[in-house]
Design an enzyme around this catalytic site. Structure first.
Site, PDB file in Angstrom:
ATOM      1  N   TYR A 170     -12.499  -2.298  -3.527  1.00 44.62           N
ATOM      2  CA  TYR A 170     -12.955  -2.388  -2.132  1.00 44.62           C
ATOM      3  C   TYR A 170     -14.478  -2.272  -2.014  1.00 44.62           C
ATOM      4  O   TYR A 170     -14.989  -1.822  -0.984  1.00 44.62           O
ATOM      5  CB  TYR A 170     -12.277  -1.303  -1.289  1.00 44.62           C
ATOM      6  CG  TYR A 170     -10.887  -1.658  -0.809  1.00 44.62           C
ATOM      7  CD1 TYR A 170     -10.671  -2.751   0.035  1.00 44.62           C
ATOM      8  CD2 TYR A 170      -9.778  -0.881  -1.153  1.00 44.62           C
ATOM      9  CE1 TYR A 170      -9.403  -3.068   0.513  1.00 44.62           C
ATOM     10  CE2 TYR A 170      -8.498  -1.197  -0.683  1.00 44.62           C
ATOM     11  CZ  TYR A 170      -8.325  -2.289   0.146  1.00 44.62           C
ATOM     12  OH  TYR A 170      -7.073  -2.602   0.626  1.00 44.62           O
TER      13      TYR A 170
ATOM     14  N   ASN B 131      -1.834   0.590   6.762  1.00 39.93           N
ATOM     15  CA  ASN B 131      -1.309  -0.657   7.323  1.00 39.93           C
ATOM     16  C   ASN B 131      -0.510  -1.492   6.325  1.00 39.93           C
ATOM     17  O   ASN B 131      -0.404  -2.706   6.457  1.00 39.93           O
ATOM     18  CB  ASN B 131      -2.429  -1.456   7.987  1.00 39.93           C
ATOM     19  CG  ASN B 131      -3.517  -1.863   7.013  1.00 39.93           C
ATOM     20  OD1 ASN B 131      -3.454  -1.525   5.837  1.00 39.93           O
ATOM     21  ND2 ASN B 131      -4.501  -2.600   7.499  1.00 39.93           N
TER      22      ASN B 131
ATOM     23  N   GLU C  68      -9.513 -11.000  -7.205  1.00 37.09           N
ATOM     24  CA  GLU C  68      -8.534  -9.914  -7.077  1.00 37.09           C
ATOM     25  C   GLU C  68      -7.340 -10.105  -8.014  1.00 37.09           C
ATOM     26  O   GLU C  68      -6.801  -9.129  -8.538  1.00 37.09           O
ATOM     27  CB  GLU C  68      -8.087  -9.814  -5.615  1.00 37.09           C
ATOM     28  CG  GLU C  68      -9.237  -9.361  -4.714  1.00 37.09           C
ATOM     29  CD  GLU C  68      -8.870  -9.330  -3.233  1.00 37.09           C
ATOM     30  OE1 GLU C  68      -7.714  -9.643  -2.876  1.00 37.09           O
ATOM     31  OE2 GLU C  68      -9.754  -8.978  -2.421  1.00 37.09           O
TER      32      GLU C  68
ATOM     33  N   LYS D 198       0.814  -1.216   0.000  1.00 41.02           N
ATOM     34  CA  LYS D 198       0.000   0.000   0.000  1.00 41.02           C
ATOM     35  C   LYS D 198       0.858   1.282   0.000  1.00 41.02           C
ATOM     36  O   LYS D 198       2.059   1.233   0.260  1.00 41.02           O
ATOM     37  CB  LYS D 198      -0.921  -0.023   1.225  1.00 41.02           C
ATOM     38  CG  LYS D 198      -1.978  -1.141   1.189  1.00 41.02           C
ATOM     39  CD  LYS D 198      -2.920  -1.033   2.391  1.00 41.02           C
ATOM     40  CE  LYS D 198      -4.009  -2.082   2.369  1.00 41.02           C
ATOM     41  NZ  LYS D 198      -4.925  -1.947   3.527  1.00 41.02           N
TER      42      LYS D 198
ATOM     43  N   HIS E  79      -2.185  -5.340   1.714  1.00 42.02           N
ATOM     44  CA  HIS E  79      -3.478  -6.004   1.577  1.00 42.02           C
ATOM     45  C   HIS E  79      -3.222  -7.438   1.160  1.00 42.02           C
ATOM     46  O   HIS E  79      -2.297  -7.695   0.385  1.00 42.02           O
ATOM     47  CB  HIS E  79      -4.330  -5.339   0.491  1.00 42.02           C
ATOM     48  CG  HIS E  79      -5.457  -6.210   0.019  1.00 42.02           C
ATOM     49  ND1 HIS E  79      -6.660  -6.262   0.658  1.00 42.02           N
ATOM     50  CD2 HIS E  79      -5.524  -7.113  -1.000  1.00 42.02           C
ATOM     51  CE1 HIS E  79      -7.433  -7.150   0.050  1.00 42.02           C
ATOM     52  NE2 HIS E  79      -6.766  -7.684  -0.957  1.00 42.02           N
TER      53      HIS E  79
HETATM   54  P1  ATP Z   1      -6.967  -5.916   3.699  1.00 39.35           P
HETATM   55  O1  ATP Z   1      -8.356  -6.188   3.140  1.00 39.35           O
HETATM   56  O2  ATP Z   1      -6.396  -4.583   3.285  1.00 39.35           O
HETATM   57  O3  ATP Z   1      -6.023  -7.056   3.479  1.00 39.35           O
HETATM   58  P2  ATP Z   1      -7.963  -6.619   6.276  1.00 39.35           P
HETATM   59  O4  ATP Z   1      -8.657  -7.742   5.583  1.00 39.35           O
HETATM   60  O5  ATP Z   1      -7.058  -6.937   7.421  1.00 39.35           O
HETATM   61  O6  ATP Z   1      -7.078  -5.791   5.281  1.00 39.35           O
HETATM   62  P3  ATP Z   1     -10.494  -5.241   6.198  1.00 39.35           P
HETATM   63  O7  ATP Z   1     -11.439  -5.368   7.319  1.00 39.35           O
HETATM   64  O8  ATP Z   1     -10.758  -6.012   4.924  1.00 39.35           O
HETATM   65  O9  ATP Z   1      -9.014  -5.556   6.749  1.00 39.35           O
HETATM   66  O10 ATP Z   1     -10.363  -3.706   5.855  1.00 39.35           O
HETATM   67  C1  ATP Z   1      -9.778  -3.311   4.632  1.00 39.35           C
HETATM   68  C2  ATP Z   1      -8.850  -2.164   4.877  1.00 39.35           C
HETATM   69  O11 ATP Z   1      -9.622  -1.038   5.287  1.00 39.35           O
HETATM   70  C3  ATP Z   1      -7.834  -2.357   6.001  1.00 39.35           C
HETATM   71  O12 ATP Z   1      -6.674  -3.035   5.602  1.00 39.35           O
HETATM   72  C4  ATP Z   1      -7.533  -0.931   6.381  1.00 39.35           C
HETATM   73  O13 ATP Z   1      -6.573  -0.357   5.502  1.00 39.35           O
HETATM   74  C5  ATP Z   1      -8.861  -0.238   6.187  1.00 39.35           C
HETATM   75  N1  ATP Z   1      -9.574  -0.150   7.469  1.00 39.35           N
HETATM   76  C6  ATP Z   1     -10.183  -1.165   8.135  1.00 39.35           C
HETATM   77  N2  ATP Z   1     -10.727  -0.727   9.287  1.00 39.35           N
HETATM   78  C7  ATP Z   1     -10.451   0.599   9.349  1.00 39.35           C
HETATM   79  C8  ATP Z   1     -10.737   1.629  10.298  1.00 39.35           C
HETATM   80  N3  ATP Z   1     -11.405   1.393  11.411  1.00 39.35           N
HETATM   81  N4  ATP Z   1     -10.283   2.874  10.012  1.00 39.35           N
HETATM   82  C9  ATP Z   1      -9.594   3.134   8.873  1.00 39.35           C
HETATM   83  N5  ATP Z   1      -9.302   2.213   7.941  1.00 39.35           N
HETATM   84  C10 ATP Z   1      -9.714   0.964   8.184  1.00 39.35           C
HETATM   85 MG    MG Z   2      -9.831  -7.479   3.779  1.00 45.38          MG
END
Ligand code: ATP
Ligand code: MG
Length: 137
Positions: free
Chosen positions: A49, A112, A126, A9, A115
């Site tokens: 997303y 973070n 994806e 990212k 992804h």
């Molecule tokens: P990813 O899908 O990016 O691999 P993940 O599966 O761990 O991560 P998801 O719940 O799918 O997390 O959320 C997708 C992304 O949205 C997260 O990686 C993060 O970048 C963002 N995100 C999730 N929760 C929050 C939050 N509370 N505030 C801001 N951004 C968030």
């Molecule tokens: Mg996710």
């Protein structure tokens, strides 16, 4: 042998951490079989997303994903989807285990660093979102 879609990212590409993140994947036994650096549009980030469209952080997430180029990659290995999720660590770096990418590099729950696909169906969708058959050997 399984494949999964990974994205390095903007917070990580901006800090020049692509190689360090890739070293984590390779140390875990994941092979990088395709990789490219791209600039997403807001529409593409929103489509990618789409499952999070109704979440309060959707705008923040999609704006972040277009703020810098990202590196999209296909990782391959035994149980690659789960293995990649383990190497990534918890979504919120405050909850991530020692040695994980997010523990070492992530800045916040939003920024973070990586992804990873979370299921076989997501991985198939994806990978096809970013790569053509010609780019995958
Ligand atoms: P990813 O899908 O990016 O691999 P993940 O599966 O761990 O991560 P998801 O719940 O799918 O997390 O959320 C997708 C992304 O949205 C997260 O990686 C993060 O970048 C963002 N995100 C999730 N929760 C929050 C939050 N509370 N505030 C801001 N951004 C968030
Ligand atoms: Mg996710």
């Amino acid at each position: 042998i399984e494949r999964t879609l990974s994205i390095i990212k903007p917070d990580a590409t901006k800090r020049n951490l692509t190689g360090k993140v890739n070293a984590k994947f390779e140390e875990a036994g994941l092979r990088i079989v395709a990789q490219k650096r791209i600039q997403l549009t807001l529409a593409q980030a929103g489509q990618f997303y789409a499952e999070h469209k109704e979440r309060p952080f959707f705008g923040e997430l999609t704006e972040f994903m277009v703020s810098e180029p990202v590196v999209v990659q296909v990782l391959e290995g035994e149980g690659a989807i789960l293995k990649n999720r383990e190497v990534m660590g918890a979504t919120n770096p405050a909850n991530a285990d020692e040695g994980t990418i997010r523990k070492e590099f992530a800045l916040s729950v939003g920024e973070n660093s990586v992804h990873g696909s979370d299921s076989e169906a997501a991985a198939a969708r994806e990978i096809a979102f970013f790569f053509s058959g010609l780019e995958l050997v």
